[in-house]
Design a protein around this motif. Structure first.
Motif, short mmCIF file in Angstrom:
data_model
loop_
_atom_site.label_atom_id
_atom_site.label_comp_id
_atom_site.label_asym_id
_atom_site.label_seq_id
_atom_site.Cartn_x
_atom_site.Cartn_y
_atom_site.Cartn_z
N THR A 68 -3.78 -14.79 2.37
CA THR A 68 -2.37 -14.78 1.97
C THR A 68 -1.80 -16.18 1.76
OG1 THR A 68 -1.71 -14.60 4.30
CG2 THR A 68 -1.89 -12.55 3.05
N TYR A 71 -1.37 -17.21 -1.80
CA TYR A 71 -1.38 -16.03 -2.67
C TYR A 71 -0.01 -15.87 -3.32
CZ TYR A 71 -1.59 -11.12 -4.05
OH TYR A 71 -1.54 -9.94 -4.75
N TYR A 74 2.79 -17.47 -1.55
CA TYR A 74 3.05 -17.14 -0.13
C TYR A 74 2.42 -18.22 0.74
CZ TYR A 74 3.98 -14.16 3.91
OH TYR A 74 4.45 -13.65 5.10
N CYS A 79 2.05 -11.48 7.39
CA CYS A 79 3.39 -10.96 7.10
C CYS A 79 3.85 -10.30 8.39
CB CYS A 79 3.37 -9.93 5.99
SG CYS A 79 2.83 -10.60 4.39
N HIS A 88 6.06 -7.47 3.97
CA HIS A 88 6.14 -8.84 3.42
C HIS A 88 7.21 -9.68 4.09
CE1 HIS A 88 4.25 -7.02 -0.48
NE2 HIS A 88 3.41 -7.07 0.53
N ASP A 105 0.66 -8.03 9.61
CA ASP A 105 -0.34 -7.74 8.57
C ASP A 105 -1.15 -9.00 8.30
OD1 ASP A 105 -1.73 -7.04 6.23
OD2 ASP A 105 -0.01 -6.03 5.34
N THR A 107 -4.73 -10.60 6.43
CA THR A 107 -5.89 -10.45 5.54
C THR A 107 -6.73 -11.72 5.59
OG1 THR A 107 -4.49 -9.14 4.07
CG2 THR A 107 -6.65 -9.78 3.23
N ASP A 116 -8.34 -6.46 5.42
CA ASP A 116 -6.88 -6.34 5.33
C ASP A 116 -6.43 -5.24 6.28
OD1 ASP A 116 -4.22 -6.32 4.50
OD2 ASP A 116 -4.66 -5.65 2.45
N HIS A 179 -4.42 -0.37 -2.02
CA HIS A 179 -5.11 -1.02 -3.15
C HIS A 179 -6.61 -1.06 -2.89
CE1 HIS A 179 -5.25 -4.57 -0.43
NE2 HIS A 179 -4.08 -4.12 -0.03
N PHE A 185 -8.73 -9.29 -3.43
CA PHE A 185 -7.67 -8.85 -2.52
C PHE A 185 -7.07 -7.54 -3.01
CE2 PHE A 185 -3.83 -10.91 -0.09
CZ PHE A 185 -3.76 -9.83 0.75
N HIS A 186 -6.64 -7.53 -4.26
CA HIS A 186 -5.97 -6.36 -4.81
C HIS A 186 -6.65 -5.94 -6.11
CE1 HIS A 186 -2.56 -7.99 -2.27
NE2 HIS A 186 -2.68 -6.76 -1.83
N GLU A 212 -2.13 2.19 3.55
CA GLU A 212 -1.17 1.42 4.33
C GLU A 212 0.25 1.97 4.20
OE1 GLU A 212 -0.45 -2.60 2.52
OE2 GLU A 212 -2.31 -2.20 1.45
N TRP A 229 10.28 -12.09 -1.30
CA TRP A 229 9.19 -11.44 -0.56
C TRP A 229 9.69 -10.30 0.32
CZ3 TRP A 229 4.29 -11.75 -1.68
CH2 TRP A 229 3.81 -12.89 -2.31
N GLU A 243 -2.08 -0.14 8.52
CA GLU A 243 -3.02 -0.34 7.40
C GLU A 243 -4.45 -0.48 7.91
OE1 GLU A 243 -2.52 -4.05 5.21
OE2 GLU A 243 -3.72 -3.25 3.54
N1 MF3 Z 1 -1.67 -7.83 3.27
C1 MF3 Z 1 -0.72 -7.30 2.31
C2 MF3 Z 1 -1.32 -6.02 1.81
O1 MF3 Z 1 -1.52 -5.16 2.60
C3 MF3 Z 1 -0.45 -8.25 1.20
C4 MF3 Z 1 0.32 -9.42 1.62
S1 MF3 Z 1 0.51 -10.47 0.30
C5 MF3 Z 1 1.46 -11.69 0.93
O2 MF3 Z 1 -1.70 -5.83 0.68
F1 MF3 Z 1 1.44 -12.62 0.06
F2 MF3 Z 1 2.68 -11.20 1.13
F3 MF3 Z 1 0.98 -12.10 2.08
#
Ligand code: MF3
Ligand code: CO
Ligand code: CO
Length: 270
Positions: A68, A71, A74, A79, A88, A105, A107, A116, A179, A185-186, A212, A229, A243
């Motif tokens: 993150t 990202y 961010y 988060c 977020h 949260d 990742t 994640d 996702h 990541f996504h 999630e 955010w 999640e």
């Molecule tokens: N971890 C978050 C998700 O579940 C995504 C966070 S993106 C951020 O997909 F930039 F806000 F950290």
């Protein structure tokens, strides 16, 4: 440089090789261990910024990378979404108060694989209605995971979550979704937490994705604050989220982000 293996379905969903599960296990286990270790620090008076500093340090100590930080601009390793913040939430100087509920949260990237996961925590003693929200949200995720098996569809997962949440007179957030993930990541698909049975892509062995669900005590609508955010409930009702990152196996799903200390669901001190 390692690259993606396997193939893409017609809907653009990557089918991973059996050997790819090993990478996801390691990444998922680290993210889950960090969420176990942060629990002792979630107490009234603590700031979310300090929680994030600890997480940042632990990611580095493990020789891993935060997914993150950097990202889309961010700047944090977690988060942290308190009370009516849906997701977020940006860690900062605000102190947790007795009875606050929060989602953390995290990742991480380990050897190129993304883990994640997020879960709920309580600072001090939550209200009964906050406990109920957390319990329903946790169980909604687990209902979704139970529907995650080859031959079922993504709509079956969303339907299971929606049916359970709405049967408990709570609402499912529509504005954010799970996702695909893996070496990214996504990725496709968007994993909706509501839906009709049989709709959407058919699940196949080797798909990796998150589930999630964000569940609100009040209405489902959200808005994003001026920081671009922080997503909050429009009606300021409490929101919760859990999640997991999972992989579809021959007959079900493997959860990559299981809590090593069996601490995924919080306990409520009274
Ligand atoms: N971890 C978050 C998700 O579940 C995504 C966070 S993106 C951020 O997909 F930039 F806000 F950290
Ligand atoms: Co996610
Ligand atoms: Co996440």
């Amino acid at each position: 440089m390692q690259t993606n293996t396997g193939r893409l379905t017609k809907d653009g969903i990557r089918i991973h090789d059996p050997s790819d599960f090993a990478g996801m296990r390691v990444a998922g286990a680290l993210a889950a261990q960090i969420l176990d270790d942060i629990a002792a620090h979630v107490v009234p008076g603590q700031t979310t910024g300090e929680l994030d500093r600890l997480i940042t340090q632990w990611v580095a100590d493990a020789g891993a990378t935060s997914a993150t930080i950097g990202y889309k601009g961010y700047q944090h390793a977690s988060c942290i979404s308190v009370n009516h913040v849906v997701c977020h939430g940006i860690p900062g100087d605000k102190k947790l108060k007795d009875g606050d509920i929060l989602n953390i949260d995290v990742t991480v990237i380990v050897d190129g694989w993304f883990g994640d996961t997020s879960r709920m925590y309580v600072a001090g003693t939550p209200s009964r209605k906050a406990e109920r929200l957390i319990d329903v949200t946790h169980d909604a995720l687990m209902k979704g995971i139970e529907a995650a098996k080859p031959g079922n569809t993504f709509g079956d997962i969303g339907h299971a979550i929606q049916l359970f949440a709405e049967s408990n007179r709570m609402s499912v957030v529509r504005d954010f979704c799970g996702h695909g993930l893996g070496r990214v990541f996504h990725a496709p698909p968007n994993v909706l937490h509501y839906g009709r049975p049989g709709s959407g892509s058919v699940l196949e062995e080797g798909m990796f994705f998150t589930i999630e669900p964000m569940i609100n005590l009040g209405r489902p609508e959200t808005k994003v604050l001026a920081d671009d955010w922080t997503a909050v409930t429009r009606d300021k009702s409490l929101s919760a989220q859990f999640e997991h990152s999972i992989g579809i196996t021959s007959d079900g799903a493997e959860i990559f982000t299981l809590s090593p200390g069996n601490m995924f669901h919080p306990t409520y001190p009274r």
